[in-house]
Motif scaffolding. Structure first.
Motif, PDB file in Angstrom:
ATOM      1  N   VAL A  52       0.828  -1.202   0.000  1.00 25.70           N
ATOM      2  CA  VAL A  52       0.000   0.000   0.000  1.00 25.70           C
ATOM      3  C   VAL A  52       0.861   1.250   0.000  1.00 25.70           C
ATOM      4  O   VAL A  52       2.034   1.211   0.368  1.00 25.70           O
ATOM      5  CB  VAL A  52      -0.947   0.035   1.230  1.00 25.70           C
ATOM      6  N   ARG A  53       0.262   2.363  -0.423  1.00 18.80           N
ATOM      7  CA  ARG A  53       0.904   3.676  -0.311  1.00 18.80           C
ATOM      8  C   ARG A  53       0.131   4.442   0.754  1.00 18.80           C
ATOM      9  O   ARG A  53      -1.083   4.599   0.646  1.00 18.80           O
ATOM     10  CB  ARG A  53       0.875   4.424  -1.631  1.00 18.80           C
ATOM     11  N   VAL A  54       0.840   4.885   1.767  1.00 19.77           N
ATOM     12  CA  VAL A  54       0.235   5.642   2.855  1.00 19.77           C
ATOM     13  C   VAL A  54       1.162   6.802   3.192  1.00 19.77           C
ATOM     14  O   VAL A  54       2.368   6.613   3.350  1.00 19.77           O
ATOM     15  CB  VAL A  54      -0.044   4.751   4.086  1.00 19.77           C
ATOM     16  N   ARG A  55       0.610   8.015   3.207  1.00 21.87           N
ATOM     17  CA  ARG A  55       1.373   9.230   3.527  1.00 21.87           C
ATOM     18  C   ARG A  55       2.650   9.360   2.690  1.00 21.87           C
ATOM     19  O   ARG A  55       3.706   9.737   3.189  1.00 21.87           O
ATOM     20  CB  ARG A  55       1.685   9.284   5.006  1.00 21.87           C
ATOM     21  N   GLY A  56       2.579   8.955   1.408  1.00 23.24           N
ATOM     22  CA  GLY A  56       3.710   9.101   0.500  1.00 23.24           C
ATOM     23  C   GLY A  56       4.734   7.983   0.543  1.00 23.24           C
ATOM     24  O   GLY A  56       5.699   8.006  -0.200  1.00 23.24           O
ATOM     25  N   SER A  57       4.548   6.995   1.402  1.00 22.60           N
ATOM     26  CA  SER A  57       5.478   5.868   1.500  1.00 22.60           C
ATOM     27  C   SER A  57       4.783   4.573   1.102  1.00 22.60           C
ATOM     28  O   SER A  57       3.587   4.416   1.318  1.00 22.60           O
ATOM     29  CB  SER A  57       5.982   5.715   2.937  1.00 22.60           C
ATOM     30  N   GLU A  58       5.563   3.655   0.530  1.00 21.01           N
ATOM     31  CA  GLU A  58       5.025   2.335   0.224  1.00 21.01           C
ATOM     32  C   GLU A  58       5.353   1.390   1.370  1.00 21.01           C
ATOM     33  O   GLU A  58       6.476   1.381   1.875  1.00 21.01           O
ATOM     34  CB  GLU A  58       5.612   1.793  -1.077  1.00 21.01           C
ATOM     35  N   VAL A  59       4.349   0.620   1.777  1.00 23.72           N
ATOM     36  CA  VAL A  59       4.489  -0.315   2.891  1.00 23.72           C
ATOM     37  C   VAL A  59       3.977  -1.664   2.442  1.00 23.72           C
ATOM     38  O   VAL A  59       2.936  -1.753   1.782  1.00 23.72           O
ATOM     39  CB  VAL A  59       3.674   0.180   4.116  1.00 23.72           C
ATOM     40  N   VAL A  60       4.710  -2.730   2.781  1.00 24.54           N
ATOM     41  CA  VAL A  60       4.261  -4.090   2.490  1.00 24.54           C
ATOM     42  C   VAL A  60       3.843  -4.728   3.811  1.00 24.54           C
ATOM     43  O   VAL A  60       4.600  -4.717   4.778  1.00 24.54           O
ATOM     44  CB  VAL A  60       5.379  -4.918   1.825  1.00 24.54           C
ATOM     45  N   LEU A  61       2.621  -5.243   3.834  1.00 26.32           N
ATOM     46  CA  LEU A  61       2.059  -5.842   5.044  1.00 26.32           C
ATOM     47  C   LEU A  61       1.794  -7.323   4.810  1.00 26.32           C
ATOM     48  O   LEU A  61       1.258  -7.694   3.762  1.00 26.32           O
ATOM     49  CB  LEU A  61       0.735  -5.165   5.405  1.00 26.32           C
ATOM     50  N   CYS A  62       2.132  -8.151   5.789  1.00 33.16           N
ATOM     51  CA  CYS A  62       1.791  -9.572   5.686  1.00 33.16           C
ATOM     52  C   CYS A  62       0.274  -9.720   5.831  1.00 33.16           C
ATOM     53  O   CYS A  62      -0.415  -8.794   6.262  1.00 33.16           O
ATOM     54  CB  CYS A  62       2.521 -10.373   6.747  1.00 33.16           C
ATOM     55  N   CYS A  63      -0.230 -10.887   5.469  1.00 34.07           N
ATOM     56  CA  CYS A  63      -1.682 -11.098   5.502  1.00 34.07           C
ATOM     57  C   CYS A  63      -2.239 -10.945   6.919  1.00 34.07           C
ATOM     58  O   CYS A  63      -3.352 -10.462   7.094  1.00 34.07           O
ATOM     59  CB  CYS A  63      -2.042 -12.461   4.925  1.00 34.07           C
ATOM     60  N   GLY A  64      -1.460 -11.303   7.942  1.00 31.54           N
ATOM     61  CA  GLY A  64      -1.937 -11.174   9.317  1.00 31.54           C
ATOM     62  C   GLY A  64      -2.199  -9.731   9.706  1.00 31.54           C
ATOM     63  O   GLY A  64      -3.262  -9.399  10.239  1.00 31.54           O
ATOM     64  N   LEU A  65      -1.239  -8.854   9.421  1.00 30.34           N
ATOM     65  CA  LEU A  65      -1.417  -7.438   9.757  1.00 30.34           C
ATOM     66  C   LEU A  65      -2.440  -6.778   8.844  1.00 30.34           C
ATOM     67  O   LEU A  65      -3.281  -6.009   9.298  1.00 30.34           O
ATOM     68  CB  LEU A  65      -0.088  -6.695   9.672  1.00 30.34           C
ATOM     69  N   ALA A  66      -2.362  -7.058   7.545  1.00 27.14           N
ATOM     70  CA  ALA A  66      -3.306  -6.443   6.600  1.00 27.14           C
ATOM     71  C   ALA A  66      -4.740  -6.841   6.916  1.00 27.14           C
ATOM     72  O   ALA A  66      -5.660  -6.048   6.751  1.00 27.14           O
ATOM     73  CB  ALA A  66      -2.947  -6.845   5.172  1.00 27.14           C
ATOM     74  N   GLY A  67      -4.941  -8.047   7.407  1.00 30.33           N
ATOM     75  CA  GLY A  67      -6.278  -8.514   7.755  1.00 30.33           C
ATOM     76  C   GLY A  67      -6.842  -7.852   8.997  1.00 30.33           C
ATOM     77  O   GLY A  67      -8.053  -7.870   9.229  1.00 30.33           O
ATOM     78  N   LYS A  68      -5.982  -7.243   9.806  1.00 31.08           N
ATOM     79  CA  LYS A  68      -6.434  -6.558  11.025  1.00 31.08           C
ATOM     80  C   LYS A  68      -6.793  -5.108  10.782  1.00 31.08           C
ATOM     81  O   LYS A  68      -7.384  -4.451  11.630  1.00 31.08           O
ATOM     82  CB  LYS A  68      -5.347  -6.642  12.098  1.00 31.08           C
ATOM     83  N   ILE A  69      -6.415  -4.583   9.618  1.00 30.80           N
ATOM     84  CA  ILE A  69      -6.717  -3.191   9.288  1.00 30.80           C
ATOM     85  C   ILE A  69      -8.081  -3.144   8.620  1.00 30.80           C
ATOM     86  O   ILE A  69      -8.263  -3.676   7.529  1.00 30.80           O
ATOM     87  CB  ILE A  69      -5.647  -2.601   8.363  1.00 30.80           C
ATOM     88  N   MET A  70      -9.035  -2.517   9.284  1.00 33.47           N
ATOM     89  CA  MET A  70     -10.379  -2.376   8.740  1.00 33.47           C
ATOM     90  C   MET A  70     -10.443  -1.058   7.968  1.00 33.47           C
ATOM     91  O   MET A  70      -9.957  -0.034   8.444  1.00 33.47           O
ATOM     92  CB  MET A  70     -11.416  -2.395   9.859  1.00 33.47           C
TER      93      MET A  70
END
Length: 93
Positions: A52-70
């Motif tokens: 994802v791109r958030v606040r101008g930075s690209e971040v890679v999240l594992c499925c565990g963390l990405a699944g916790k972000i609503m």
């Protein structure tokens, strides 16, 4: 309607509605700038994780963390909006 970040297709612009996780997961996400109301662009997504791109930075999240972000669609009236992004319909850069 809120759903996990992993459920949004590539190219979606969403807003973070909340983080369904413990103190450590929340702390980690907040430290990366993923605060409730913040617009996020899904660059690559799926059940195995997200880039994802958030606040101008690209971040890679594992499925565990990405699944916790609503998240909600950015054009939705549901969920919070951040104060740091200009305009009534802020977009991720």
């Amino acid at each position: 309607m809120q759903k996990p970040l992993t459920d949004f297709p590539t190219g979606s612009v969403v807003r973070i509605a909340g983080i369904d996780g413990g103190r450590q997961a929340r702390s980690r996400m907040l430290a990366m700038g993923m605060t409730p109301g913040c617009p996020v662009t899904v660059l690559a997504g799926g059940p195995t994780g997200c880039r994802v791109r958030v606040r101008g930075s690209e971040v890679v999240l594992c499925c565990g963390l990405a699944g916790k972000i609503m998240a909600v669609a950015d054009d939705s009236d549901e969920g919070p909006r951040c104060n740091c992004c200009p305009g009534p319909r802020a977009r991720a850069i």
